[in-house]
Enzyme design. Structure first.
Site, PDB file in Angstrom:
ATOM      1  N   TYR A  53       0.851  -1.192   0.000  1.00 27.22           N
ATOM      2  CA  TYR A  53       0.000   0.000   0.000  1.00 27.22           C
ATOM      3  C   TYR A  53       0.888   1.244   0.000  1.00 27.22           C
ATOM      4  CZ  TYR A  53      -3.824  -3.179   1.384  1.00 27.22           C
ATOM      5  OH  TYR A  53      -4.744  -4.208   1.446  1.00 27.22           O
ATOM      6  N   ILE A 230     -13.102  -5.080   7.908  1.00 28.67           N
ATOM      7  CA  ILE A 230     -12.062  -4.037   8.011  1.00 28.67           C
ATOM      8  C   ILE A 230     -12.334  -2.875   7.046  1.00 28.67           C
ATOM      9  CG2 ILE A 230     -10.170  -5.387   8.993  1.00 28.67           C
ATOM     10  CD1 ILE A 230      -9.212  -5.798   5.987  1.00 28.67           C
ATOM     11  N   LYS A 232     -12.238   0.723   5.422  1.00 31.16           N
ATOM     12  CA  LYS A 232     -11.257   1.811   5.466  1.00 31.16           C
ATOM     13  C   LYS A 232     -12.005   3.142   5.516  1.00 31.16           C
ATOM     14  CE  LYS A 232      -9.526   4.294   2.343  1.00 31.16           C
ATOM     15  NZ  LYS A 232      -9.503   5.667   1.865  1.00 31.16           N
TER      16      LYS A 232
END
Ligand code: NAP
Length: 274
Positions: A53, A230, A232
């Protein structure tokens, strides 16, 4: 917050935080760090990142967000599949540890199934575990056949795409994992906030509960046992909204409406990857 348990008894809260695209723009950095800290304060302590990332940039943002509270966080990062060899995993892990400014990763994943023989990756992961550099290891974007090739009981978590428009795993991978106590980490749980959040059925369900479509998508994913979600969010207000989704109880009528509009799979589907 509800938690799920790893084989060694470690408890992981079911709602965590993703970090894809964090670290890319310098002028967003403060807000990204504030968002992650807001989530940690709310108990969303499972933080997912990856060496790939922003070329390690997201790991650096995570390091700033968790500074001074490392022990509260369940830290997840990933090695890219092409670097998941016996020779390159140790240096990839060392580089992630450096960027994350910590001496241990809670969960280290191989990012997707590449060409490296699985035994090599597993041997290298087990060595890192013996050395205390990682606490658990797992996979991402692995389908049933890949997990079967891994062998039983060794992988802690498999991280895959899962949201109301991407339900393929419900046919085989999810029940397979649930039956074996393998936790599933659902990525892009709100469909990357794209057209899913404008879907008329999600909006209709959201109106019934006076919430948003993003919150419906999150509650929908979290209805499944053995799933960690999860999302973001790089804005603190999005993080707070995501946390509030934990209180949303979808009714059988809501679930029927979602099934009618976005039906579950009735045959094997190829695992979709980001
Ligand atoms: P996602 O979490 O489904 O969606 C992220 C988008 O949703 C962002 O644009 C975010 O906006 C927005 N958002 C967040 N909360 C919101 C809310 N309450 N209301 C409205 N919009 C909201 O997508 P994702 O980032 O692809 O997936 C989540 C995480 O999974 C990633 O960050 C990454 O850690 C992981 N992942 C893993 C893989 C893999 O191959 N293993 C692939 C993809 C993703 P703001 O940022 O502006 O708040």
């Amino acid at each position: 917050m509800r938690t799920v348990k790893l084989a060694d008894g470690t408890q992981v809260p079911v709602l965590g935080q993703g970090t894809w695209e964090m670290g890319r723009r310098w002028f967003r950095r403060r807000r990204e760090i504030a968002a992650l800290k807001t989530g940690i304060d709310l108990g969303m302590v499972c933080i997912d990142t990856a060496e790939s990332y922003d070329d390690g940039g997201a790991e650096r943002v995570v390091a700033e967000a968790i500074a001074g509270q490392r022990e509260r966080v369940f830290l997840v990062t990933k090695v890219s599949a092409d670097r998941a060899t016996r020779a390159t995993i140790p240096e990839a892990c060392a580089a992630s540890l450096r960027r994350l400014q910590t001496d241990v990763i809670d969960l280290y994943l191989v990012h997707w199934r590449g060409d490296v023989p699985l035994e090599e990756t597993v041997d290298a992961f087990e060595k890192l575990r013996a050395e205390g550099k990682i606490r658990h290891w797992g996979t991402s974007n692995f389908d049933v056949a890949d997990l079967e090739a891994l062998g039983p009981g060794r992988c802690a978590v498999n991280q895959v795409l899962y949201h109301p428009e991407a339900r393929g795993i419900e046919y085989d991978l999810l029940p397979w994992s649930q039956a074996r106590g393998l936790l599933t980490m659902a990525y892009s749980p709100i469909g990357q906030a794209g057209r899913l959040l404008r879907h008329p059925t999600l909006l209709e369900v959201a109106r019934r509960h006076d919430v948003t479509a993003a919150q419906v998508a999150l509650a929908w994913g979290l209805r499944q046992p053995g799933v960690i979600s999860i999302p973001k969010a790089s804005r603190p207000r999005h993080v707070r909204a995501n946390h509030a989704a934990l209180a949303l109880q979808l009714t059988p009528e809501d679930l029927r409406a979602i099934d009618a509009a976005l039906p579950p799979p009735n045959e094997k589907q190829k695992l979709v990857i980001w």
